[in-house]
Write an enzyme that holds these catalytic residues in place. Structure first.
Site, PDB file in Angstrom:
ATOM      1  N   GLY A   1     -14.582 -38.640  20.954  1.00 48.88           N
ATOM      2  CA  GLY A   1     -15.096 -37.399  21.524  1.00 48.88           C
ATOM      3  C   GLY A   1     -16.596 -37.335  21.331  1.00 48.88           C
TER       4      GLY A   1
ATOM      5  CD  GLN B   1     -21.603 -35.538  18.606  1.00 45.71           C
ATOM      6  OE1 GLN B   1     -20.645 -35.329  19.317  1.00 45.71           O
ATOM      7  NE2 GLN B   1     -21.554 -36.362  17.567  1.00 45.71           N
TER       8      GLN B   1
ATOM      9  CB  CYS C   1     -19.421 -37.061  12.941  1.00 45.94           C
ATOM     10  SG  CYS C   1     -20.417 -36.153  14.141  1.00 45.94           S
ATOM     11  CG  LEU C   2     -20.033 -41.087  17.827  1.00 48.84           C
ATOM     12  CD1 LEU C   2     -19.989 -40.875  19.333  1.00 48.84           C
ATOM     13  CD2 LEU C   2     -20.038 -42.572  17.496  1.00 48.84           C
TER      14      LEU C   2
ATOM     15  CG  HIS D   1     -15.267 -33.461  15.016  1.00 46.01           C
ATOM     16  ND1 HIS D   1     -15.335 -34.115  13.815  1.00 46.01           N
ATOM     17  CD2 HIS D   1     -16.441 -33.747  15.658  1.00 46.01           C
ATOM     18  CE1 HIS D   1     -16.497 -34.753  13.713  1.00 46.01           C
ATOM     19  NE2 HIS D   1     -17.188 -34.551  14.828  1.00 46.01           N
ATOM     20  CD  GLU D   2     -16.297 -34.345  19.527  1.00 46.32           C
ATOM     21  OE1 GLU D   2     -17.495 -34.022  19.657  1.00 46.32           O
ATOM     22  OE2 GLU D   2     -15.947 -35.320  18.847  1.00 46.32           O
TER      23      GLU D   2
ATOM     24  CG  HIS E   1     -20.451 -31.560  17.309  1.00 44.96           C
ATOM     25  ND1 HIS E   1     -21.402 -31.783  16.343  1.00 44.96           N
ATOM     26  CD2 HIS E   1     -19.573 -32.599  17.194  1.00 44.96           C
ATOM     27  CE1 HIS E   1     -21.110 -32.898  15.673  1.00 44.96           C
ATOM     28  NE2 HIS E   1     -19.999 -33.399  16.163  1.00 44.96           N
TER      29      HIS E   1
HETATM   30 ZN    ZN Z   1     -19.043 -35.100  15.557  1.00 40.74          ZN
END
Ligand code: ZN
Length: 180
Positions: A48, A53, A96-97, A139-140, A143
């Site tokens: 995701g 991000q 997480c990226l 999670h997304e 963000h």
């Molecule tokens: Zn993340």
């Protein structure tokens, strides 16, 4: 070869702390951004990715929890909202990226219902329970409201993980690496 991992906004960064703006009109710029986000997500092996991000503080998320090299099943969520988050709390290991080099144990409700528009402007409903999609949706969407997985930790654990993250970054960790 271009390295799409370079497009990932890595913490600390004000864009990861921003309450993102709802998208008012689903036009070509939104479609182009979604396409770009999917490309970055697949390239970095994420499941995701949220718009902040990649530096765009708008309410757009892409998710694909079960793709293979030949088969992709992307969801694009415009202005997603968590309608229901209940069920027993479940702890899973998340990466997480935007936090390369670490993974953390996060506890979240196991059942979630999310409403979001797709790129055609249809209101869609996603329901997930006890699986990666349930975690990924939460999670997304976090963000989009300036919240990361570290914000779910107790203060001491958060400090410890921030230190671990700084060390991993120093050592050259790249988006997609979770340290486990
Ligand atoms: Zn993340």
């Amino acid at each position: 070869m271009s390295n799409l991992a370079d497009e990932i906004v890595v913490a600390p960064d004000a864009r990861l702390k921003t309450d993102c703006t709802p998208i008012e009109k689903i036009d070509d710029s939104v479609r182009v951004l979604a396409e770009h986000m999917l490309e970055v997500m697949y390239e970095t092996d994420g499941c995701g990715l949220a718009a902040p991000q990649v530096g765009e503080t708008v309410q757009l998320v892409v998710i694909d929890v079960d793709y293979t090299r030949n088969k992709r099943n992307p969801y694009v969520l415009v202005n997603p909202k968590v309608i229901v988050a209940d069920g027993e709390e479940r702890e899973t290991v998340e990466g997480c990226l935007s936090f390369p080099g670490i993974s953390v144990h996060v506890s979240r409700p196991s059942h979630v219902v999310v409403e979001a528009y797709n790129l055609e402007g249809d209101l869609m409903r996603y329901e997930a329970q006890d699986n990666l999609l349930a975690v990924c949706l939460q999670h997304e969407i976090d963000h989009l409201h300036g919240k990361t997985m570290l914000d779910h930790l107790r203060p001491l654990e958060r400090v410890r993980k921030m230190r671990e993250f700084e060390e991993a970054k120093e050592a050259g960790a790249q988006p997609g690496e979770t340290g486990e």
